[in-house]
Design a protein around this motif. Structure first.
Motif, PDB file in Angstrom:
ATOM      1  N   VAL A  48      -5.900  12.937 -19.509  1.00 62.19           N
ATOM      2  CA  VAL A  48      -5.021  12.520 -18.420  1.00 62.19           C
ATOM      3  C   VAL A  48      -5.717  11.469 -17.552  1.00 62.19           C
ATOM      4  N   ALA A  49      -7.004  11.661 -17.286  1.00 57.10           N
ATOM      5  CA  ALA A  49      -7.749  10.696 -16.478  1.00 57.10           C
ATOM      6  C   ALA A  49      -7.833   9.344 -17.176  1.00 57.10           C
ATOM      7  N   ILE A  50      -8.075   9.340 -18.471  1.00 60.60           N
ATOM      8  CA  ILE A  50      -8.137   8.087 -19.225  1.00 60.60           C
ATOM      9  C   ILE A  50      -6.788   7.379 -19.204  1.00 60.60           C
ATOM     10  N   ILE A  51      -5.700   8.138 -19.403  1.00 63.79           N
ATOM     11  CA  ILE A  51      -4.364   7.546 -19.384  1.00 63.79           C
ATOM     12  C   ILE A  51      -4.061   6.938 -18.018  1.00 63.79           C
ATOM     13  N   LEU A  52      -4.381   7.659 -16.941  1.00 60.69           N
ATOM     14  CA  LEU A  52      -4.141   7.126 -15.600  1.00 60.69           C
ATOM     15  C   LEU A  52      -4.987   5.883 -15.331  1.00 60.69           C
ATOM     16  N   PHE A  53      -6.210   5.866 -15.838  1.00 62.43           N
ATOM     17  CA  PHE A  53      -7.077   4.704 -15.670  1.00 62.43           C
ATOM     18  C   PHE A  53      -6.491   3.482 -16.370  1.00 62.43           C
ATOM     19  N   VAL A  54      -6.033   3.667 -17.605  1.00 64.87           N
ATOM     20  CA  VAL A  54      -5.456   2.554 -18.368  1.00 64.87           C
ATOM     21  C   VAL A  54      -4.176   2.054 -17.686  1.00 64.87           C
ATOM     22  N   LEU A  55      -3.335   2.981 -17.242  1.00 68.38           N
ATOM     23  CA  LEU A  55      -2.119   2.581 -16.531  1.00 68.38           C
ATOM     24  C   LEU A  55      -2.444   1.805 -15.259  1.00 68.38           C
ATOM     25  N   SER A  56      -3.474   2.227 -14.563  1.00 69.84           N
ATOM     26  CA  SER A  56      -3.900   1.526 -13.351  1.00 69.84           C
ATOM     27  C   SER A  56      -4.372   0.110 -13.680  1.00 69.84           C
ATOM     28  N   LEU A  57      -5.129  -0.042 -14.755  1.00 72.57           N
ATOM     29  CA  LEU A  57      -5.587  -1.372 -15.165  1.00 72.57           C
ATOM     30  C   LEU A  57      -4.411  -2.272 -15.520  1.00 72.57           C
ATOM     31  N   VAL A  58      -3.476  -1.738 -16.302  1.00 75.66           N
ATOM     32  CA  VAL A  58      -2.315  -2.525 -16.710  1.00 75.66           C
ATOM     33  C   VAL A  58      -1.484  -2.913 -15.500  1.00 75.66           C
ATOM     34  N   TYR A  59      -1.255  -1.983 -14.586  1.00 78.09           N
ATOM     35  CA  TYR A  59      -0.472  -2.276 -13.393  1.00 78.09           C
ATOM     36  C   TYR A  59      -1.167  -3.345 -12.543  1.00 78.09           C
ATOM     37  N   GLY A  60      -2.488  -3.262 -12.443  1.00 78.52           N
ATOM     38  CA  GLY A  60      -3.235  -4.258 -11.686  1.00 78.52           C
ATOM     39  C   GLY A  60      -3.134  -5.646 -12.284  1.00 78.52           C
ATOM     40  N   MET A  61      -3.136  -5.726 -13.609  1.00 79.65           N
ATOM     41  CA  MET A  61      -3.037  -7.027 -14.263  1.00 79.65           C
ATOM     42  C   MET A  61      -1.614  -7.570 -14.179  1.00 79.65           C
ATOM     43  N   VAL A  62      -0.620  -6.714 -14.272  1.00 83.57           N
ATOM     44  CA  VAL A  62       0.766  -7.159 -14.243  1.00 83.57           C
ATOM     45  C   VAL A  62       1.186  -7.586 -12.842  1.00 83.57           C
ATOM     46  N   SER A  63       0.724  -6.844 -11.825  1.00 78.93           N
ATOM     47  CA  SER A  63       1.129  -7.156 -10.460  1.00 78.93           C
ATOM     48  C   SER A  63       0.471  -8.430  -9.946  1.00 78.93           C
ATOM     49  N   GLY A  64      -0.634  -8.847 -10.539  1.00 78.27           N
ATOM     50  CA  GLY A  64      -1.272 -10.094 -10.168  1.00 78.27           C
ATOM     51  C   GLY A  64      -2.049 -10.033  -8.871  1.00 78.27           C
ATOM     52  N   ARG A  65      -2.337  -8.860  -8.398  1.00 75.49           N
ATOM     53  CA  ARG A  65      -3.122  -8.738  -7.162  1.00 75.49           C
ATOM     54  C   ARG A  65      -4.568  -9.136  -7.431  1.00 75.49           C
ATOM     55  N   ARG A  66      -5.111  -9.904  -6.542  1.00 71.94           N
ATOM     56  CA  ARG A  66      -6.493 -10.353  -6.656  1.00 71.94           C
ATOM     57  C   ARG A  66      -7.319  -9.691  -5.552  1.00 71.94           C
ATOM     58  N   PRO A  67      -8.583  -9.429  -5.823  1.00 69.75           N
ATOM     59  CA  PRO A  67      -9.436  -8.907  -4.743  1.00 69.75           C
ATOM     60  C   PRO A  67      -9.640  -9.983  -3.675  1.00 69.75           C
ATOM     61  N   PRO A  68      -9.841  -9.574  -2.451  1.00 70.67           N
ATOM     62  CA  PRO A  68     -10.026 -10.573  -1.393  1.00 70.67           C
ATOM     63  C   PRO A  68     -11.275 -11.425  -1.616  1.00 70.67           C
ATOM     64  N   ALA A  69     -11.181 -12.685  -1.256  1.00 73.43           N
ATOM     65  CA  ALA A  69     -12.327 -13.593  -1.415  1.00 73.43           C
ATOM     66  C   ALA A  69     -13.386 -13.263  -0.377  1.00 73.43           C
ATOM     67  N   VAL A  70     -14.616 -13.368  -0.777  1.00 75.96           N
ATOM     68  CA  VAL A  70     -15.720 -13.031   0.135  1.00 75.96           C
ATOM     69  C   VAL A  70     -16.225 -14.263   0.816  1.00 75.96           C
TER      70      VAL A  70
END
Length: 59
Positions: free
Chosen positions: A37-59
């Motif tokens: 379950v943890a692996i599945i949630l991790f993969v879903l989180s990665l996919v959602y992050g890539m699809v949503s296009g959110r970038r980390p804030p610039a430093v």
């Protein structure tokens, strides 16, 4: 979640060492389920992050 899986794995190892086979088998099964379950949630989180296009804030 990985902490919970690791906890159940340790419980299973201790129970197996003390001769409690039923408890050890159950704890291993629970640890496997939580790990998957943890692996599945991790993969879903990665996919959602890539699809949503959110970038980390610039430093």
């Amino acid at each position: 979640m990985f902490g919970w899986a690791l906890t159940f794995l340790v419980v299973a190892l201790i129970a197996a060492a003390l001769g409690f086979g039923g408890i050890a088998g159950t704890a291993v099964s629970i640890a496997k389920i939580i790990f998957v379950v943890a692996i599945i949630l991790f993969v879903l989180s990665l996919v959602y992050g890539m699809v949503s296009g959110r970038r980390p804030p610039a430093v």
